[in-house]
Design an enzyme around this catalytic site. Structure first.
Site, PDB file in Angstrom:
ATOM      1  CG  ASP A 119      -4.236   6.116  33.886  1.00  0.00           C
ATOM      2  OD1 ASP A 119      -4.688   7.277  34.006  1.00  0.00           O
ATOM      3  OD2 ASP A 119      -3.905   5.625  32.783  1.00  0.00           O
ATOM      4  CE1 TYR A 135     -14.461  12.056  24.512  1.00  0.00           C
ATOM      5  CE2 TYR A 135     -15.856  13.899  23.848  1.00  0.00           C
ATOM      6  CZ  TYR A 135     -14.998  13.305  24.771  1.00  0.00           C
ATOM      7  OH  TYR A 135     -14.699  13.963  25.948  1.00  0.00           O
ATOM      8  CE  LYS A 193     -16.570  11.434  27.640  1.00  0.00           C
ATOM      9  NZ  LYS A 193     -16.135  11.255  29.032  1.00  0.00           N
TER      10      LYS A 193
HETATM   11  N1  LIG Z   1     -10.127  17.665  27.996  1.00  0.00           N
HETATM   12  C1  LIG Z   1     -11.324  18.045  27.617  1.00  0.00           C
HETATM   13  O1  LIG Z   1     -11.511  19.014  26.871  1.00  0.00           O
HETATM   14  C2  LIG Z   1     -12.526  17.295  28.112  1.00  0.00           C
HETATM   15  C3  LIG Z   1     -13.780  17.914  27.991  1.00  0.00           C
HETATM   16  C4  LIG Z   1     -14.910  17.242  28.438  1.00  0.00           C
HETATM   17  C5  LIG Z   1     -14.776  15.977  28.984  1.00  0.00           C
HETATM   18  N2  LIG Z   1     -13.556  15.405  29.093  1.00  0.00           N
HETATM   19  C6  LIG Z   1     -13.471  14.059  29.672  1.00  0.00           C
HETATM   20  O2  LIG Z   1     -12.662  14.117  30.821  1.00  0.00           O
HETATM   21  C7  LIG Z   1     -12.078  12.841  31.061  1.00  0.00           C
HETATM   22  C8  LIG Z   1     -10.579  13.021  31.304  1.00  0.00           C
HETATM   23  O3  LIG Z   1     -10.032  13.610  30.149  1.00  0.00           O
HETATM   24  P1  LIG Z   1      -8.616  14.328  30.114  1.00  0.00           P
HETATM   25  O4  LIG Z   1      -8.800  15.482  29.215  1.00  0.00           O
HETATM   26  O5  LIG Z   1      -8.080  14.501  31.478  1.00  0.00           O
HETATM   27  O6  LIG Z   1      -7.792  13.193  29.302  1.00  0.00           O
HETATM   28  P2  LIG Z   1      -6.250  12.778  29.347  1.00  0.00           P
HETATM   29  O7  LIG Z   1      -6.000  12.095  28.041  1.00  0.00           O
HETATM   30  O8  LIG Z   1      -5.414  13.960  29.718  1.00  0.00           O
HETATM   31  O9  LIG Z   1      -6.202  11.724  30.523  1.00  0.00           O
HETATM   32  C9  LIG Z   1      -6.960  10.553  30.416  1.00  0.00           C
HETATM   33  C10 LIG Z   1      -6.369   9.481  31.317  1.00  0.00           C
HETATM   34  O10 LIG Z   1      -7.219   8.325  31.185  1.00  0.00           O
HETATM   35  C11 LIG Z   1      -6.397   7.177  31.035  1.00  0.00           C
HETATM   36  N3  LIG Z   1      -7.128   6.137  30.299  1.00  0.00           N
HETATM   37  C12 LIG Z   1      -7.486   6.144  28.991  1.00  0.00           C
HETATM   38  N4  LIG Z   1      -8.092   4.999  28.700  1.00  0.00           N
HETATM   39  C13 LIG Z   1      -8.114   4.245  29.821  1.00  0.00           C
HETATM   40  C14 LIG Z   1      -8.606   2.952  30.141  1.00  0.00           C
HETATM   41  N5  LIG Z   1      -9.152   2.165  29.210  1.00  0.00           N
HETATM   42  N6  LIG Z   1      -8.485   2.516  31.411  1.00  0.00           N
HETATM   43  C15 LIG Z   1      -7.892   3.283  32.353  1.00  0.00           C
HETATM   44  N7  LIG Z   1      -7.389   4.499  32.114  1.00  0.00           N
HETATM   45  C16 LIG Z   1      -7.509   4.973  30.853  1.00  0.00           C
HETATM   46  C17 LIG Z   1      -5.167   7.674  30.289  1.00  0.00           C
HETATM   47  O11 LIG Z   1      -4.061   6.790  30.451  1.00  0.00           O
HETATM   48  C18 LIG Z   1      -4.951   9.047  30.914  1.00  0.00           C
HETATM   49  O12 LIG Z   1      -4.135   8.970  32.064  1.00  0.00           O
HETATM   50  C19 LIG Z   1     -12.414  11.992  29.831  1.00  0.00           C
HETATM   51  O13 LIG Z   1     -13.515  11.167  30.131  1.00  0.00           O
HETATM   52  C20 LIG Z   1     -12.810  13.017  28.795  1.00  0.00           C
HETATM   53  O14 LIG Z   1     -13.698  12.509  27.838  1.00  0.00           O
HETATM   54  C21 LIG Z   1     -12.420  16.032  28.678  1.00  0.00           C
END
Ligand SMILES: NC(=O)c1ccc[n+]([C@@H]2O[C@H](COP(=O)([O-])OP(=O)(O)OC[C@H]3O[C@@H](n4cnc5c(N)ncnc54)[C@H](O)[C@@H]3O)[C@@H](O)[C@H]2O)c1
Length: 251
Positions: A37, A156, A160
């Site tokens: 991270d 976004y 994706k």
């Molecule tokens: N939460 C949702 O509704 C949802 C739905 C579909 C897809 N996603 C995808 O799931 C994945 C995880 O999302 P989440 O909801 O757990 O997000 P979150 O914000 O809870 O966690 C994301 C993590 O990624 C880390 N991060 C961000 N940019 C970074 C970088 N440049 N290098 C390294 N680490 C980095 C952050 O520090 C954080 O710990 C993402 O790709 C998101 O697009 C999320």
């Protein structure tokens, strides 16, 4: 015996949310896990919470030198991953917008992390895995990649869609080298990423109304399919997208 006994898995974005749930579940299934991270402190705290089979690495996925250094460090330590979950991502609420209103800078920051960062993670995962005979790469995709769900989030959604395309391309190019690449597509999942929605009752109700199962996803909803894809049970699955979205894109 756990389904991932003997495997080592790296999860980007492992400090929080979906990545943390996946890493925790992988460890429960017997894997050694690496939480990668850009928030190194958060990743270290999360790894300490999982236990001695977890370690943290500070890595900004959009910085190629940092990604290459992290893979080199893991290889030197005997923790080269058999499984890489390219999960880290951002969604710039309040800045991402319909195309005519979208600043180039917001577009670039989103693409830089979500698409270019995923590419860099995959690139260095391949360089590590191919000489060792193969591995499983899993991408965290989104319904916004495949339908109009993210119409107000141009950067976004486009990032994706690019990730989904990247997954298929890499799967095709490396299938004969023992590498499997699959995309998991969660729906709205309550994590810090989407606090702007979950803290606003109207927005939350609106998005849940578009999920046929009738509730928000949880990070644990995503973990099980990732265990399957990481494990030898998933040995014949590649180039696919697995929807775990409460029916949002299939019904
Ligand atoms: N939460 C949702 O509704 C949802 C739905 C579909 C897809 N996603 C995808 O799931 C994945 C995880 O999302 P989440 O909801 O757990 O997000 P979150 O914000 O809870 O966690 C994301 C993590 O990624 C880390 N991060 C961000 N940019 C970074 C970088 N440049 N290098 C390294 N680490 C980095 C952050 O520090 C954080 O710990 C993402 O790709 C998101 O697009 C999320």
């Amino acid at each position: 015996m756990g389904q991932l006994e003997g495997k080592t898995a790296l999860v980007t974005g492992g400090a929080l949310g979906i990545g943390l749930a996946v890493a925790t579940r992988f460890a429960r299934e017997g894997a050694r896990v690496i939480l990668a991270d850009r928030n190194g402190e958060g990743a270290a705290a999360a790894a300490a919470g999982i236990g001695e089979n977890a370690r943290a690495v500070t890595m900004d996925i959009s910085n190629e030198d940092a990604v290459a250094a992290a893979f080199a460090e893991l290889e030197a330590a005997g923790w080269a991953p058999d499984v890489v979950v390219a999960n880290a991502g951002v969604q710039l609420f309040g800045q991402d917008a319909p195309a005519a209103d979208l600043d180039l800078d917001v577009w670039r920051r989103t693409i830089d992390i979500n698409l270019t960062g995923t590419f860099l993670t995959v690139k260095h995962a391949l360089r590590s895995m191919v000489p060792r005979g193969g591995g499983s790469i899993i991408l965290t995709g989104s319904p916004t990649a495949v339908n109009g769900e993210g119409k107000d989030f141009t950067a976004y959604s486009a990032s994706k869609a690019g990730m989904h395309g990247l997954g298929r391309t890499v799967a095709a190019a490396y299938a004969d080298k023992g590498i499997r690449v699959n995309t998991v597509q969660p729906a709205y999942t309550e994590t810090p990423l989407v606090a702007a929605i979950s803290e606003d009752p109207e927005s939350r109700a609106a998005i849940i109304s578009r999920i046929p199962i009738g509730r928000a996803g949880t990070p644990d909803d995503v973990a099980g399919i990732m265990v399957y894809l990481a494990s030898d049970d998933g040995a014949f699955a590649t180039g696919a997208t697995f929807q775990v979205d409460g029916g949002m894109t299939s019904l």
